[in-house]
Scaffold this motif. Structure first.
Motif, mmCIF file in Angstrom:
data_model
loop_
_atom_site.group_PDB
_atom_site.id
_atom_site.type_symbol
_atom_site.label_atom_id
_atom_site.label_comp_id
_atom_site.label_asym_id
_atom_site.label_seq_id
_atom_site.Cartn_x
_atom_site.Cartn_y
_atom_site.Cartn_z
ATOM 1 N N PHE A 154 1.118 -1.049 -0.609
ATOM 2 C CA PHE A 154 0.225 -0.662 0.618
ATOM 3 C C PHE A 154 1.194 1.173 0.113
ATOM 4 O O PHE A 154 1.313 2.361 -0.838
ATOM 5 N N GLU A 155 2.094 1.148 0.435
ATOM 6 C CA GLU A 155 2.566 2.589 0.913
ATOM 7 C C GLU A 155 4.506 2.745 0.388
ATOM 8 O O GLU A 155 4.606 3.370 0.141
ATOM 9 N N GLY A 156 4.547 0.867 -0.529
ATOM 10 C CA GLY A 156 5.912 1.032 -0.991
ATOM 11 C C GLY A 156 6.926 1.161 0.360
ATOM 12 O O GLY A 156 6.633 1.284 1.380
ATOM 13 N N ASP A 157 8.100 0.728 -0.215
ATOM 14 C CA ASP A 157 9.290 0.909 0.398
ATOM 15 C C ASP A 157 9.746 2.800 1.348
ATOM 16 O O ASP A 157 9.582 4.141 0.544
ATOM 17 N N PRO A 158 10.299 2.870 2.331
ATOM 18 C CA PRO A 158 11.167 4.157 2.472
ATOM 19 C C PRO A 158 12.240 4.506 2.201
ATOM 20 O O PRO A 158 12.024 3.827 1.214
ATOM 21 N N ASP A 159 12.365 6.016 1.775
ATOM 22 C CA ASP A 159 12.742 6.911 0.725
ATOM 23 C C ASP A 159 13.800 6.805 1.696
ATOM 24 O O ASP A 159 14.312 6.418 2.623
ATOM 25 N N SER A 160 14.990 7.885 1.054
ATOM 26 C CA SER A 160 15.963 8.070 1.823
ATOM 27 C C SER A 160 15.387 8.976 3.449
ATOM 28 O O SER A 160 16.567 9.109 4.436
ATOM 29 N N HIS A 161 14.989 9.015 3.158
ATOM 30 C CA HIS A 161 14.078 10.049 4.420
ATOM 31 C C HIS A 161 13.135 9.151 5.919
ATOM 32 O O HIS A 161 13.194 9.092 6.626
ATOM 33 N N ALA A 162 13.830 7.286 4.979
ATOM 34 C CA ALA A 162 12.788 7.226 6.655
ATOM 35 C C ALA A 162 10.973 7.577 6.459
ATOM 36 O O ALA A 162 10.541 6.897 6.797
ATOM 37 N N GLY B 146 5.935 6.035 0.823
ATOM 38 C CA GLY B 146 4.674 6.841 0.619
ATOM 39 C C GLY B 146 5.319 7.202 -1.151
ATOM 40 O O GLY B 146 3.976 7.855 -1.546
ATOM 41 N N HIS B 147 6.396 7.613 -0.941
ATOM 42 C CA HIS B 147 7.380 8.368 -2.073
ATOM 43 C C HIS B 147 7.915 7.165 -3.330
ATOM 44 O O HIS B 147 8.229 7.606 -4.230
ATOM 45 N N LEU B 148 8.065 5.940 -2.855
ATOM 46 C CA LEU B 148 8.967 5.037 -3.572
ATOM 47 C C LEU B 148 8.100 3.814 -3.685
ATOM 48 O O LEU B 148 8.147 3.040 -3.108
ATOM 49 N N GLY B 149 6.546 3.961 -4.764
ATOM 50 C CA GLY B 149 5.576 3.219 -5.271
ATOM 51 C C GLY B 149 4.787 2.773 -4.318
ATOM 52 O O GLY B 149 4.320 3.537 -2.786
ATOM 53 N N GLY B 150 4.071 1.531 -3.994
ATOM 54 C CA GLY B 150 2.525 1.348 -3.817
ATOM 55 C C GLY B 150 1.563 1.610 -4.120
ATOM 56 O O GLY B 150 1.664 3.078 -5.287
ATOM 57 N N TRP B 151 0.738 1.379 -3.326
ATOM 58 C CA TRP B 151 -0.419 1.759 -3.924
ATOM 59 C C TRP B 151 -1.459 3.018 -4.023
ATOM 60 O O TRP B 151 -1.421 3.263 -5.150
ATOM 61 N N ARG B 152 -1.372 4.127 -3.397
ATOM 62 C CA ARG B 152 -1.329 4.909 -3.499
ATOM 63 C C ARG B 152 -0.370 5.814 -4.379
ATOM 64 O O ARG B 152 -0.868 6.586 -5.270
ATOM 65 N N LEU B 153 0.585 5.278 -4.630
ATOM 66 C CA LEU B 153 1.336 6.355 -5.163
ATOM 67 C C LEU B 153 1.310 6.145 -6.429
ATOM 68 O O LEU B 153 1.574 6.963 -7.373
ATOM 69 N N ARG B 154 0.546 4.946 -6.717
ATOM 70 C CA ARG B 154 -0.287 4.077 -8.567
ATOM 71 C C ARG B 154 -0.696 5.098 -8.935
ATOM 72 O O ARG B 154 -1.928 4.525 -9.587
#
Length: 145
Positions: A119-127, A130-138
């Motif tokens: 749903f939320e994807g992986d954590p980005d460089s700021h942990a 929601g910014h690196l993939g996931g159901w919502r981002l797509r």
């Protein structure tokens, strides 16, 4: 890079050990819309309440908050949520817990798929998720309470 990074936009099933395969959220949603599959959200009640949920997706937690303890009713709830002959596409936060749930669903006799990125994807460089993939981002359907 994640093992599944190449497949997140794919409309193809990616082979996986112990269950039917890994699929993109886009493919899962197509299957749900066509009636081929049921999307089951295996995140905790707290995650769905705080972060958002997929409308009309049955909620069958793999683990529950607090403590992220196994749901003792998972098997019965999952079998009740998936009609005979339907595929089940399992969604968690990042596509990790849903692998374990897909393996268990397979043991229960279901044709089970893990939804890549969750749903939320992986954590980005700021942990932050929601910014690196996931159901919502797509841009797939979701709501918040």
């Amino acid at each position: 890079m994640r093992h599944d990074a190449h497949a997140v936009n794919s409309l193809q099933v990616q082979p996986a050990p112990g269950y039917a395969g890994d699929i993109s959220g886009t493919l899962a949603w197509r299957w749900v819309q066509s009636g081929e599959a049921v999307l089951v959200d295996v995140r905790s009640d707290a995650e769905r309440a705080w972060v958002g949920f997929v409308p009309d997706a049955p909620a069958v937690a793999w683990k529950q908050w607090p403590g992220m303890v196994n749901n003792p009713n998972f098997d019965a709830e999952l079998l009740a949520a998936v009609a005979a002959g339907k595929k089940v596409a399992l969604l968690c936060r990042s596509g990790v817990r849903s692998i374990a749930a897909a393996k268990r669903a397979t043991e229960l006799g279901l044709e089970a798929y893990n939804i890549l990125e969750g749903f939320e994807g992986d954590p980005d460089s700021h942990a932050q998720r929601g910014h690196l993939g996931g159901w919502r981002l797509r841009g797939l359907p979701w709501r918040q309470s």
